[in-house]
Design a protein around this motif. Structure first.
Motif, PDB file in Angstrom:
ATOM      1  N   GLN A  99       2.360   1.806  -3.526  1.00 14.19           N
ATOM      2  CA  GLN A  99       1.360   2.302  -4.473  1.00 14.19           C
ATOM      3  C   GLN A  99       1.010   3.761  -4.171  1.00 14.19           C
ATOM      4  OE1 GLN A  99       1.863  -0.563  -6.617  1.00 14.19           O
ATOM      5  NE2 GLN A  99      -0.022   0.424  -7.244  1.00 14.19           N
ATOM      6  N   THR A 100       0.977   4.106  -2.903  1.00 15.80           N
ATOM      7  CA  THR A 100       0.682   5.486  -2.525  1.00 15.80           C
ATOM      8  C   THR A 100       1.774   6.437  -3.014  1.00 15.80           C
ATOM      9  OG1 THR A 100      -0.458   4.700  -0.539  1.00 15.80           O
ATOM     10  CG2 THR A 100       0.174   7.024  -0.591  1.00 15.80           C
ATOM     11  N   TYR A 156      -7.348   5.645 -11.567  1.00 14.56           N
ATOM     12  CA  TYR A 156      -5.971   6.044 -11.248  1.00 14.56           C
ATOM     13  C   TYR A 156      -5.089   6.056 -12.494  1.00 14.56           C
ATOM     14  CZ  TYR A 156      -1.275   5.693  -9.194  1.00 14.56           C
ATOM     15  OH  TYR A 156       0.047   5.884  -8.877  1.00 14.56           O
ATOM     16  N   SER A 199      -5.126   0.070  -3.728  1.00  7.57           N
ATOM     17  CA  SER A 199      -4.220  -0.964  -3.206  1.00  7.57           C
ATOM     18  C   SER A 199      -4.694  -1.465  -1.843  1.00  7.57           C
ATOM     19  CB  SER A 199      -2.795  -0.426  -3.110  1.00  7.57           C
ATOM     20  OG  SER A 199      -2.738   0.730  -2.294  1.00  7.57           O
ATOM     21  N   SER A 230       3.518   5.983  -5.644  1.00 10.36           N
ATOM     22  CA  SER A 230       3.657   5.774  -7.098  1.00 10.36           C
ATOM     23  C   SER A 230       4.906   4.991  -7.467  1.00 10.36           C
ATOM     24  CB  SER A 230       3.646   7.125  -7.838  1.00 10.36           C
ATOM     25  OG  SER A 230       2.413   7.782  -7.665  1.00 10.36           O
ATOM     26  N   ASP A 236      -3.842  10.404  -9.236  1.00 11.73           N
ATOM     27  CA  ASP A 236      -3.831  10.950  -7.879  1.00 11.73           C
ATOM     28  C   ASP A 236      -3.291   9.875  -6.929  1.00 11.73           C
ATOM     29  OD1 ASP A 236      -4.361  11.937  -5.342  1.00 11.73           O
ATOM     30  OD2 ASP A 236      -6.247  12.865  -5.943  1.00 11.73           O
ATOM     31  N   ASP A 237      -2.286  10.239  -6.131  1.00 13.86           N
ATOM     32  CA  ASP A 237      -1.687   9.272  -5.207  1.00 13.86           C
ATOM     33  C   ASP A 237      -2.701   8.736  -4.199  1.00 13.86           C
ATOM     34  OD1 ASP A 237       0.714   9.555  -6.464  1.00 13.86           O
ATOM     35  OD2 ASP A 237       1.561  10.960  -5.003  1.00 13.86           O
ATOM     36  N   ASN A 238      -3.709   9.540  -3.889  1.00 17.71           N
ATOM     37  CA  ASN A 238      -4.743   9.084  -2.966  1.00 17.71           C
ATOM     38  C   ASN A 238      -5.510   7.894  -3.541  1.00 17.71           C
ATOM     39  OD1 ASN A 238      -4.232  11.025  -0.964  1.00 17.71           O
ATOM     40  ND2 ASN A 238      -5.460  12.544  -2.041  1.00 17.71           N
ATOM     41  N   VAL A 250       0.839  -1.203   0.000  1.00 13.90           N
ATOM     42  CA  VAL A 250       0.000   0.000   0.000  1.00 13.90           C
ATOM     43  C   VAL A 250       0.875   1.255   0.000  1.00 13.90           C
ATOM     44  CG1 VAL A 250      -1.697   1.332   1.316  1.00 13.90           C
ATOM     45  CG2 VAL A 250      -1.945  -1.153   1.121  1.00 13.90           C
ATOM     46  N   PHE A 251       1.967   1.229   0.760  1.00 13.89           N
ATOM     47  CA  PHE A 251       2.891   2.373   0.806  1.00 13.89           C
ATOM     48  C   PHE A 251       3.504   2.621  -0.567  1.00 13.89           C
ATOM     49  CE2 PHE A 251       7.340   3.756   1.151  1.00 13.89           C
ATOM     50  CZ  PHE A 251       7.154   5.017   1.701  1.00 13.89           C
ATOM     51  N   GLY A 303      -4.199   5.747  -5.601  1.00 14.68           N
ATOM     52  CA  GLY A 303      -3.275   4.616  -5.503  1.00 14.68           C
ATOM     53  C   GLY A 303      -3.340   3.966  -4.134  1.00 14.68           C
ATOM     54  N   PHE A 304      -3.444   4.792  -3.112  1.00 16.22           N
ATOM     55  CA  PHE A 304      -3.576   4.276  -1.745  1.00 16.22           C
ATOM     56  C   PHE A 304      -4.875   3.500  -1.579  1.00 16.22           C
ATOM     57  CE2 PHE A 304      -5.663   5.086   2.360  1.00 16.22           C
ATOM     58  CZ  PHE A 304      -4.815   4.381   3.203  1.00 16.22           C
TER      59      PHE A 304
END
Length: 246
Positions: A22-23, A199, A213, A25, A205-207, A19-20, A209-210
């Motif tokens: 992906q957040t 995404y 995931s 990127s 948006d990184d959010n 998760v980290f 991605g979080f």
């Protein structure tokens, strides 16, 4: 038992790491971590599940294989949109077959005569919603793929939505803890897939991605939990008719 506990702790740490990545990127690192997670989850399922389901095991193996291929694909050159990307087709076909096996896992245990008799209206509503949702979701990627890739993407989305619909029907029919866990896992898978499309093709948006995931890890957790429970027949709903006053 100690090995099982250690493996679960490692999987939890890897899930947080995934998760980290992906957040942030860090998509290659995330893909690599996801592949390791699927391999270890398969080992956990095979090694410590009393009654292994061949269909669920096949789902894990195919998904793990797709994740491993996805990692190896990072070294390949980018393919022009007018050309056929064989790696893309291979990976997504494996995902599609894996989800199809989960669908087979559901329908092989359903009494369709009873299901259609009791749930006719919900089935019709779900069918209409599925067609609408799949078309709407797939249209967001129309400009990014050639015809063959778009056809695969449409089929992929249709299978994922069908998985959710059948999981819901299965829960409405069975009303068991196992079917509820499977439904929750399917819900998180669908939301993960939809947010992942957003995404990659709509809003970087990184959010997002979080979120996608995290939802994927939650879905895997619920799928694993339901796999540890025994299959059982439908449980009758609680009604006042179950009791009588003398």
């Amino acid at each position: 038992m100690l090995v099982k506990r250690i493996l679960k702790i490692v999987l939890l740490l890897l899930a947080v790491t995934y998760v980290f990545f992906q957040t942030m990127s860090l998509e290659f690192e995330g893909a690599l971590t996801s592949a390791v997670i699927m391999v270890l989850l398969t080992i956990l399922y095979v090694g410590w599940t009393p009654n292994v389901s061949k269909l669920f095991l096949s789902f894990l193996v195919l998904y793990a294989l797709a994740e491993v291929i996805n990692v190896s694909a990072w070294s390949k050159p980018e393919v022009a949109i007018e050309n056929i990307d064989c790696i893309y087709f291979s990976i997504n076909t494996l995902y599609l077959i894996a989800y199809t096996l989960l669908i087979v896992e559901i329908i092989r245990q359903l009494d369709f005569k009873t299901v259609f008799k009791e749930l006719t209206i919900p089935i019709i509503i779900l069918l209409v919603l599925d067609v609408f949702s799949v078309t709407l979701i797939s249209n967001t990627t129309e400009g990014f793929f050639n015809f063959y890739e778009y056809a695969l993407e449409y089929t992929y989305n249709a299978v994922v939505m069908l998985l959710l619909s059948l999981a819901l029907i299965n829960y409405m029919y069975r009303n068991t803890n196992k079917s509820m866990l499977f439904l929750i896992g399917s819900i998180f898978i669908v939301f993960s897939e939809i947010i992942q499309l957003s995404y990659y093709y709509i809003l970087k948006d990184d959010n997002l991605g979080f979120i996608y995931s995290l939802f994927f890890m939650i879905a895997l957790t619920f799928f694993y939990l339901q796999s540890q429970q025994e299959f059982s027949g439908p449980i009758q709903d609680y009604t006042d008719e179950n009791y009588s006053i003398d």
